[in-house]
Design a protein around this motif. Structure first.
Motif, short mmCIF file in Angstrom:
data_model
loop_
_atom_site.label_atom_id
_atom_site.label_comp_id
_atom_site.label_asym_id
_atom_site.label_seq_id
_atom_site.Cartn_x
_atom_site.Cartn_y
_atom_site.Cartn_z
N ARG A 96 0.80 -1.23 0.00
CA ARG A 96 0.00 0.00 0.00
C ARG A 96 0.84 1.27 0.00
O ARG A 96 0.41 2.30 -0.53
CB ARG A 96 -0.93 -0.03 1.23
CG ARG A 96 -1.80 1.19 1.42
CD ARG A 96 -2.79 0.95 2.57
NE ARG A 96 -2.15 0.42 3.74
CZ ARG A 96 -1.54 1.15 4.68
NH1 ARG A 96 -1.51 2.47 4.56
NH2 ARG A 96 -0.98 0.58 5.73
N MET A 225 -7.32 5.31 -2.68
CA MET A 225 -5.96 5.59 -2.21
C MET A 225 -5.18 4.33 -1.86
O MET A 225 -4.03 4.41 -1.43
CB MET A 225 -6.02 6.51 -0.98
CG MET A 225 -6.67 7.84 -1.23
SD MET A 225 -5.72 8.86 -2.38
CE MET A 225 -4.29 9.23 -1.37
N ASP A 226 -5.78 3.16 -2.01
CA ASP A 226 -5.16 1.91 -1.59
C ASP A 226 -5.26 0.89 -2.72
O ASP A 226 -6.35 0.36 -3.00
CB ASP A 226 -5.85 1.39 -0.34
CG ASP A 226 -5.14 0.19 0.28
OD1 ASP A 226 -4.29 -0.42 -0.41
OD2 ASP A 226 -5.42 -0.13 1.44
N ASP A 275 -2.93 7.38 -5.38
CA ASP A 275 -2.33 6.55 -4.32
C ASP A 275 -0.81 6.63 -4.35
O ASP A 275 -0.18 6.96 -5.35
CB ASP A 275 -2.81 5.11 -4.44
CG ASP A 275 -2.30 4.43 -5.70
OD1 ASP A 275 -1.25 3.76 -5.64
OD2 ASP A 275 -2.95 4.57 -6.77
#
Length: 293
Positions: A96, A225-226, A275
């Motif tokens: 991540r 965002m992941d 991200d």
């Protein structure tokens, strides 16, 4: 540097996805493409330069010896409106954040006995449970039996702006036109060392390599965002076919070395995902090109 330490150094190929084949083809947009993006690379017909690859840093490995990812990278448009899309045979990335990516790679640097430290690998996995999303997905899917019969994902959420200047997030999915082709480990070991490339050659000769370029559409609250998380109900949600890629022949592998298929190269109408991993990839691809020169 950590990636090269894991897989070895080579000035003529990347530290990952070293084994592959450069191909050419055409892209034909659908009538719906403009509803999703105003990008001329997706709304106009164009030539395609692409590369199919097998995960790993060993260009001499047997196809049956690798149970990891397959990749399909391609370039659409012309010199003024060009997009380069990098996709893989799993819908999520394995880490991540850049910090966790570095830890992942460092934990796998071979020691004096040329093997990774299992305790370090387990320790990183315990800190980064999102890593299990990727491992679980790869382990649960049948292994690809054909480059041409495999689905590929862009994994990141891309902001797409349409002809009405409306912006929403999409995920790219590249789906084979026809049935998906899988194989068992036993089947693969009975085949040649390069059976994926052999299969690709026979299918191109038969004019049987076609993909639908799909845009999976976002919903309110989707995680953007992941890259280790899939969108809820992703496999059954609304999707729009942007166009069709038809692979028509082979190119010299050197033709795919120059562009490197940098995912940061996107024509107006497709923006950079927000991200952290995408930002890291943008820089890493450029550095990789310089060091392979």
């Amino acid at each position: 540097m950590a990636g090269a330490a894991v897989t070895g150094h080579s000035r003529k190929m990347g530290a990952s996805f070293a084994k592959g084949r450069c191909v050419r083809g055409t892209y034909i947009p659908s009538d719906q493409a403009g509803e999703i993006t105003r990008s001329l690379s997706f709304t106009r017909p164009s030539r395609v330069l692409a590369r199919f690859t097998v995960g790993g840093g060993n260009s001499e490995m047997r196809d049956a010896d690798n149970i990891g990812l397959r990749s399909f990278s391609f370039r659409l448009g012309d010199v003024h409106q060009r997009s380069e899309i990098v996709t893989q045979s799993a819908p999520v990335h394995f880490t991540r954040t850049l910090h966790l990516l570095r830890a992942f790679l460092r934990s796998r640097i071979p020691g004096p006995d040329r093997t990774a430290n299992v305790d370090e690998v387990d320790a990183v996995s315990a800190v980064d449970p999102e890593m299990l999303h990727h491992a679980s997905d790869v382990g649960a899917r049948p292994q690809p039996g054909s480059f041409a019969g495999t689905s590929y994902w862009g994994v990141h959420a891309f902001p797409a702006t349409n002809l009405k200047s409306e912006t929403r997030f999409i995920k790219f999915k590249i789906a084979p036109v026809g049935v998906e082709v899988s194989r068992t480990e036993r089947d693969a070991r009975a085949k040649s060392a390069d059976f994926l490339l052999d299969d690709l050659e026979s299918r191109i000769t038969a004019r049987d390599v076609r993909f639908s370029v799909m845009a999976l559409l976002d919903r309110p609250g989707d995680p953007v965002m992941d890259a280790t998380i899939r969108w809820p109900d992703e496999d059954r949600r609304e999707a729009v076919r942007l166009g069709t890629i038809v692979i028509t022949g082979f190119e010299a592998n050197e033709a795919c070395d120059e562009p490197v298929f940098n995912p940061a190269n996107l024509a107006d109408g497709i923006g950079h995902p927000p991200d952290e991993i995408f930002a890291a990839r943008r820089a890493a691809y450029a550095i990789s090109r310089i060091r392979r020169g």
